[in-house]
Motif scaffolding. Sequence first.
Motif, PDB file in Angstrom:
ATOM      1  N   ARG A  49       5.142  15.379 -10.651  1.00  0.00           N
ATOM      2  CA  ARG A  49       5.658  15.675  -9.329  1.00  0.00           C
ATOM      3  C   ARG A  49       5.410  14.474  -8.438  1.00  0.00           C
ATOM      4  O   ARG A  49       4.591  13.622  -8.735  1.00  0.00           O
ATOM      5  CB  ARG A  49       5.042  16.931  -8.735  1.00  0.00           C
ATOM      6  N   PHE A  50       6.112  14.449  -7.339  1.00  0.00           N
ATOM      7  CA  PHE A  50       6.016  13.337  -6.408  1.00  0.00           C
ATOM      8  C   PHE A  50       4.672  13.406  -5.696  1.00  0.00           C
ATOM      9  O   PHE A  50       4.332  14.405  -5.082  1.00  0.00           O
ATOM     10  CB  PHE A  50       7.176  13.428  -5.400  1.00  0.00           C
ATOM     11  N   ASN A  51       3.912  12.327  -5.773  1.00  0.00           N
ATOM     12  CA  ASN A  51       2.605  12.265  -5.139  1.00  0.00           C
ATOM     13  C   ASN A  51       2.739  11.519  -3.807  1.00  0.00           C
ATOM     14  O   ASN A  51       2.729  10.282  -3.764  1.00  0.00           O
ATOM     15  CB  ASN A  51       1.612  11.557  -6.069  1.00  0.00           C
ATOM     16  N   LEU A  52       2.866  12.288  -2.712  1.00  0.00           N
ATOM     17  CA  LEU A  52       3.075  11.701  -1.393  1.00  0.00           C
ATOM     18  C   LEU A  52       1.914  10.816  -0.974  1.00  0.00           C
ATOM     19  O   LEU A  52       2.125   9.749  -0.387  1.00  0.00           O
ATOM     20  CB  LEU A  52       3.296  12.812  -0.353  1.00  0.00           C
ATOM     21  N   GLU A  53       0.708  11.208  -1.279  1.00  0.00           N
ATOM     22  CA  GLU A  53      -0.452  10.415  -0.872  1.00  0.00           C
ATOM     23  C   GLU A  53      -0.466   9.051  -1.566  1.00  0.00           C
ATOM     24  O   GLU A  53      -0.758   8.038  -0.946  1.00  0.00           O
ATOM     25  CB  GLU A  53      -1.751  11.164  -1.171  1.00  0.00           C
ATOM     26  N   LYS A  54      -0.149   9.036  -2.839  1.00  0.00           N
ATOM     27  CA  LYS A  54      -0.125   7.770  -3.579  1.00  0.00           C
ATOM     28  C   LYS A  54       0.942   6.839  -3.016  1.00  0.00           C
ATOM     29  O   LYS A  54       0.680   5.659  -2.741  1.00  0.00           O
ATOM     30  CB  LYS A  54       0.134   8.011  -5.071  1.00  0.00           C
ATOM     31  N   TRP A  55       2.149   7.356  -2.805  1.00  0.00           N
ATOM     32  CA  TRP A  55       3.235   6.521  -2.300  1.00  0.00           C
ATOM     33  C   TRP A  55       3.008   6.131  -0.842  1.00  0.00           C
ATOM     34  O   TRP A  55       3.407   5.045  -0.424  1.00  0.00           O
ATOM     35  CB  TRP A  55       4.583   7.199  -2.511  1.00  0.00           C
ATOM     36  N   GLY A  56       2.366   6.996  -0.072  1.00  0.00           N
ATOM     37  CA  GLY A  56       1.991   6.631   1.293  1.00  0.00           C
ATOM     38  C   GLY A  56       0.994   5.493   1.301  1.00  0.00           C
ATOM     39  O   GLY A  56       1.078   4.573   2.117  1.00  0.00           O
ATOM     40  N   TRP A  57       0.034   5.539   0.389  1.00  0.00           N
ATOM     41  CA  TRP A  57      -0.970   4.473   0.276  1.00  0.00           C
ATOM     42  C   TRP A  57      -0.309   3.161  -0.120  1.00  0.00           C
ATOM     43  O   TRP A  57      -0.582   2.114   0.462  1.00  0.00           O
ATOM     44  CB  TRP A  57      -2.017   4.878  -0.767  1.00  0.00           C
ATOM     45  N   ILE A  58       0.589   3.210  -1.108  1.00  0.00           N
ATOM     46  CA  ILE A  58       1.295   2.007  -1.554  1.00  0.00           C
ATOM     47  C   ILE A  58       2.164   1.455  -0.430  1.00  0.00           C
ATOM     48  O   ILE A  58       2.203   0.245  -0.189  1.00  0.00           O
ATOM     49  CB  ILE A  58       2.135   2.301  -2.819  1.00  0.00           C
ATOM     50  N   TYR A  59       2.863   2.344   0.287  1.00  0.00           N
ATOM     51  CA  TYR A  59       3.717   1.903   1.394  1.00  0.00           C
ATOM     52  C   TYR A  59       2.906   1.187   2.465  1.00  0.00           C
ATOM     53  O   TYR A  59       3.343   0.161   3.004  1.00  0.00           O
ATOM     54  CB  TYR A  59       4.471   3.078   2.018  1.00  0.00           C
ATOM     55  N   MET A  60       1.730   1.722   2.802  1.00  0.00           N
ATOM     56  CA  MET A  60       0.914   1.106   3.845  1.00  0.00           C
ATOM     57  C   MET A  60       0.537  -0.323   3.457  1.00  0.00           C
ATOM     58  O   MET A  60       0.559  -1.223   4.300  1.00  0.00           O
ATOM     59  CB  MET A  60      -0.347   1.927   4.106  1.00  0.00           C
ATOM     60  N   ARG A  61       0.196  -0.559   2.212  1.00  0.00           N
ATOM     61  CA  ARG A  61      -0.204  -1.901   1.778  1.00  0.00           C
ATOM     62  C   ARG A  61       0.998  -2.838   1.742  1.00  0.00           C
ATOM     63  O   ARG A  61       0.941  -3.959   2.247  1.00  0.00           O
ATOM     64  CB  ARG A  61      -0.866  -1.848   0.398  1.00  0.00           C
ATOM     65  N   ALA A  62       2.096  -2.388   1.159  1.00  0.00           N
ATOM     66  CA  ALA A  62       3.275  -3.245   1.029  1.00  0.00           C
ATOM     67  C   ALA A  62       3.892  -3.544   2.399  1.00  0.00           C
ATOM     68  O   ALA A  62       4.216  -4.694   2.710  1.00  0.00           O
ATOM     69  CB  ALA A  62       4.305  -2.579   0.119  1.00  0.00           C
TER      70      ALA A  62
END
Length: 149
Positions: A19-32
């Motif tokens: 399933r889509f892990n919003l927290e993981k992608w939010g964390w990656i988005y913040m860094r990128a």
Amino acid sequence: MSATIETPRAPQPVRRQRRFNLEKWGWIYMRASGVVLVVLIFGHLFVNLFAGEGVKAIDFAFVGGKLSQPFWQIWDTLLLWLALIHGANGMRTIVNDYASNRLLRVIFKGALIASAVVLLVLGTLVIYTFDPCPAGSPADLLPSFCPAG
């Protein structure tokens, strides 16, 4: 009495939930987005404050000239979208950390999404529909910016 030791059980395979892990992608988005924003912000500051005549040159004509060029429209759009979504994602994290009531979290996140969407739409409209030379406006008084006629 004899003590018996049971044989160890075979390890059960771990099932991964797909399933889509919003927290993981939010964390990656913040860094990128943070890395890209550093480049965009310092480029913006350099052009506006150091290049040319510096801060004293920033006026309606300067902004109109920048927003009439596709390169600066894309640059400002990236800056707007990345910064606003970066900030909204940070606020989402704060809401998750400090709003303990589920209903309150939903309300805060809904308000956050609504305000981010409104600001993104309005900001993007300003960038792409900005007319530096509307007829009958004070911009007509600028001698070197608006073409005659």
